[in-house]
Design an enzyme around this catalytic site. Structure first.
Site, mmCIF file in Angstrom:
data_model
loop_
_atom_site.group_PDB
_atom_site.id
_atom_site.type_symbol
_atom_site.label_atom_id
_atom_site.label_comp_id
_atom_site.label_asym_id
_atom_site.label_seq_id
_atom_site.Cartn_x
_atom_site.Cartn_y
_atom_site.Cartn_z
ATOM 1 C CG HIS A 90 2.470 4.858 8.935
ATOM 2 N ND1 HIS A 90 2.198 3.768 8.128
ATOM 3 C CD2 HIS A 90 2.954 5.829 8.110
ATOM 4 C CE1 HIS A 90 2.498 4.078 6.869
ATOM 5 N NE2 HIS A 90 2.960 5.321 6.830
ATOM 6 C CG HIS A 120 6.978 7.771 5.908
ATOM 7 N ND1 HIS A 120 7.110 7.307 4.623
ATOM 8 C CD2 HIS A 120 5.663 7.627 6.217
ATOM 9 C CE1 HIS A 120 5.936 6.911 4.166
ATOM 10 N NE2 HIS A 120 5.033 7.094 5.118
ATOM 11 C CB SER A 146 2.286 11.523 6.661
ATOM 12 O OG SER A 146 1.165 11.068 7.364
ATOM 13 C CG HIS A 177 2.946 6.535 -2.252
ATOM 14 N ND1 HIS A 177 2.074 7.387 -2.883
ATOM 15 C CD2 HIS A 177 2.366 6.231 -1.048
ATOM 16 C CE1 HIS A 177 1.014 7.605 -2.108
ATOM 17 N NE2 HIS A 177 1.167 6.916 -0.995
ATOM 18 N NE ARG A 236 -1.289 2.576 2.615
ATOM 19 C CZ ARG A 236 -0.634 3.668 2.983
ATOM 20 N NH1 ARG A 236 -0.430 4.669 2.130
ATOM 21 N NH2 ARG A 236 -0.156 3.784 4.212
ATOM 22 C CG ASP A 237 3.494 4.336 2.705
ATOM 23 O OD1 ASP A 237 4.021 5.005 1.811
ATOM 24 O OD2 ASP A 237 3.213 4.807 3.823
ATOM 25 C CE1 TYR A 274 0.196 12.230 3.948
ATOM 26 C CE2 TYR A 274 0.386 11.911 1.576
ATOM 27 C CZ TYR A 274 -0.153 11.540 2.795
ATOM 28 O OH TYR A 274 -1.035 10.487 2.866
#
Length: 338
Positions: free
Chosen positions: A196, A198, A167, A17, A13-14, A287
């Site tokens: 979550h 990054h 994010s 990108h 899903r992520d 983001y």
């Protein structure tokens, strides 16, 4: 046995990108099978921007969300199938279709100040019998107390877990600790907390560890860090660190390493790593999915992508405003808008 961490994989899903939402059905099946065999608790799959995220603004997927979800549901034997929905992008009808296709977990994502728009989707997900999770994106843009108040709203709508979502990959360990502490003090004891992270500041694993140490149970991660920007917390690295901390997690480290190196890294047309552009995302608090859009605008208008991203950070731009990077480029270059 109740394990120390619940591992939620977001490669499909992520990670969308990182491949411009172009995973093939065969690639999704292979990755899902490998993750299932390696022991992750859930596998999230959808367009990178969630159900119905394929648009002119975000980019269209190689397949539909339902095709991807059905593929994962068919491939797995034990892992739960998860998906993401952003109110205003995906509808309750999309959510129902995803449930029929095999998704049993849904994360309902909103900007960190807009939990009130999640009520309909969270309520519908609970009625569908789904494991329903609140997902507060760009959490670095809210104070700990304000974020906790938003999490409480999601809990009130029916979410049984609420995530702190970095994010932009902009938080350091102190930021994560303060926000997880605030949620833990505000939410009911039975409501789980997730993280979550990054990796834009190379802190994805460190922030995830900090979150667990402060009361989070669910941890998002992805094979080889596959995700927007510099990627998510790399799953195989987090599991190795968890081993060093003597945390129970239920995963086969070697199997995760093999899947990361043999299945996922070869798919990256742009390396998922910390470099000058992805580091700028974290430094500027932007983001992570802005990366590709910024690089495209930079090439078109002959401007440094870092300059665009830094200005986006100054303007406080959030997910969904990727198209405004062109406006920034025009403003900074003085180009003709006609």
């Amino acid at each position: 046995m109740i394990r120390d961490v619940y591992l939620s994989d977001v490669t499909l899903r992520d990670g969308m990108h990182a491949v411009r939402h172009q995973y093939s059905i065969e690639q999704v099946a292979m990755i899902a099978t490998a993750l299932d065999r390696a022991g992750v608790d859930s596998i999230e799959v959808a367009h990178g921007d969630g159900l119905a995220g394929g648009t002119c603004n975000y980019g269209f997927g190689a397949h539909t969300d339902l095709e991807w979800i059905e593929t994962v549901a068919t491939a797995v034997k034990r892992a739960r199938v998860a998906t993401l929905v952003l109110p205003g992008v995906g509808t309750v009808r999309d959510l129902r279709d995803a449930r029929r296709a095999g998704a049993t977990v849904v994360r309902v994502g909103t900007h960190c100040t807009e939990a009130d728009i999640s009520a309909e989707h969270i309520t519908a997900a609970r009625e569908l019998g789904m494991d329903t999770v609140g997902f507060l994106m760009m959490s670095h843009m809210s104070s700990p107390s304000a974020l906790a108040a938003q999490a409480k709203l999601m809990e009130g709508y029916g979410a049984t877990c609420v995530y702190v979502v970095d994010s932009g990959g902009a938080m350091v360990m102190r930021d994560v600790a303060e926000r997880v502490d605030a949620l833990r003090q505000t939410l009911l004891p039975a409501t789980e907390i997730g993280i979550h992270a990054h990796h834009n500041l190379s802190l994805g694993v460190a922030n995830s560890i900090t979150a667990v140490q402060h009361g989070a149970h669910r941890v998002d991660a992805s094979l080889a860090g596959m995700g927007a920007g510099a990627g998510n917390a790399p799953l195989e690295v987090f599991v190795a660190a968890a081993e060093r901390l003597d945390w129970t997690h239920g995963c086969d480290l070697h199997a995760l390493q093999d899947a990361a190196d043999d299945l996922v890294r070869p798919l990256q047309d742009r390396p998922v790593r910390v470099d000058r552009e992805t580091l700028t995302l974290g430094y500027a608090g932007v983001y992570s999915s802005f990366l590709r859009h910024a690089e495209a605008a930079a090439a078109r208008y002959h401007i440094d992508a870092r300059t665009l991203l830094e200005e986006a950070g100054r303007r406080g731009m959030v997910g969904g405003q990727e198209d405004m990077l062109v406006d920034i480029a025009l403003d900074l270059t003085g180009a003709d808008r006609s």
